[in-house]
Design a protein around this motif. Structure first.
Motif, short mmCIF file in Angstrom:
data_model
loop_
_atom_site.label_atom_id
_atom_site.label_comp_id
_atom_site.label_asym_id
_atom_site.label_seq_id
_atom_site.Cartn_x
_atom_site.Cartn_y
_atom_site.Cartn_z
N CYS A 1 0.89 -1.11 -0.06
CA CYS A 1 -0.02 0.13 0.00
C CYS A 1 0.99 1.26 0.03
CB CYS A 1 -1.05 0.04 1.21
SG CYS A 1 -1.89 1.47 1.54
N CYS B 1 0.29 3.14 3.62
CA CYS B 1 0.78 2.59 4.90
C CYS B 1 1.82 1.45 4.75
CB CYS B 1 -0.57 2.09 5.67
SG CYS B 1 -1.05 0.50 5.17
N ASN C 1 1.08 -1.85 4.04
CA ASN C 1 0.35 -3.26 4.33
C ASN C 1 0.35 -3.89 2.84
OD1 ASN C 1 -1.23 -5.05 5.17
ND2 ASN C 1 -3.18 -4.14 5.04
N CYS D 1 -4.51 0.36 0.56
CA CYS D 1 -5.29 -0.99 1.14
C CYS D 1 -6.54 -0.71 1.72
CB CYS D 1 -4.16 -1.73 2.06
SG CYS D 1 -4.22 -0.78 3.47
N CYS E 1 -6.75 1.45 4.73
CA CYS E 1 -6.49 3.15 4.66
C CYS E 1 -7.88 3.60 3.84
CB CYS E 1 -5.36 3.24 3.58
SG CYS E 1 -3.62 3.08 4.63
#
Ligand code: ZN
Length: 198
Positions: free
Chosen positions: A58, A61, A63, A70, A73
């Motif tokens: 992502c 963030c 992820n 993602c 978020c």
């Protein structure tokens, strides 16, 4: 060749290099897959090549997801002002399994290390600081591993944060030297609930 052919040997060797496996487990996995219903191995191969194509970090963030941003978020219900900083995606997923945290995350991808030449930029710390204003962050939870490297990195981030933010760390339950991904879901949830000012 005693153990299959060249391709089978290469598959075993590739699996044996994965975390948590090793040659013995790799041999068992391969033998078990070959022995199963036809189609199961092909299905696994298809899934692996699909994930290899679609999985990515992502951009906000860190992820791992299949979208540029993602699902955590983009979920408006998670705009709580709380931002939880973790070392690895596995830690994020461990916290999510505990279902206690409803804010957002920032994945560093490691810890600061002069020895390995890992800088704040490598860990996306400037990117973390840049999120605070636009995302109206009010609390930073430093959920880093209870290792020397984890805590050194946590202190570095705490010092770099602007004034006026609440900065907390995980509470008891995380053993010294402990890595979050290895904790059971209940322990990680308790440590998050009882977080203390950093
Ligand atoms: Zn994200």
């Amino acid at each position: 060749m005693a153990e299959g052919g060249e391709d089978i040997q290469a598959l075993i060797a590739a699996l044996a290099r994965l975390p948590g496996l090793g040659p013995r487990s790799a041999r068992r996995v391969v033998l078990s897959l070959i022995g199963r219903k036809p189609g199961q191995m092909a299905q696994l191969a298809t899934l692996m090549s699909r994930v290899a194509e679609t999985a990515r970090a992502c951009t906000r963030c860190g992820n791992i997801s299949e979208a540029e941003i993602c699902a955590i978020c983009t979920d408006p219900a998670r705009q709580t002002g709380e931002l939880c900083v973790v070392e690895h995606v596995a830690d994020l997923w461990a916290l999510e399994r505990g279902r206690a945290f409803r804010g957002r995350y920032h994945v560093l991808g490691g810890t600061l290390s002069a020895l390995d030449d890992i800088s704040p930029e490598d860990l996306g710390i400037p990117r973390l600081l840049a999120r605070i204003g636009p995302e109206q962050v009010t609390e930073i939870i430093l959920a880093l591993n209870a290792t020397v490297e984890g805590q050194t990195t946590a202190h570095y981030i705490a010092d770099a944060l602007p004034d006026g933010l609440t900065v907390t760390g995980l509470a008891q339950g995380v053993p010294i030297g402990g890595e979050l991904d290895y904790l059971d879901d209940g322990t990680i949830t308790a440590a998050l609930r009882a977080r203390r000012r950093f």
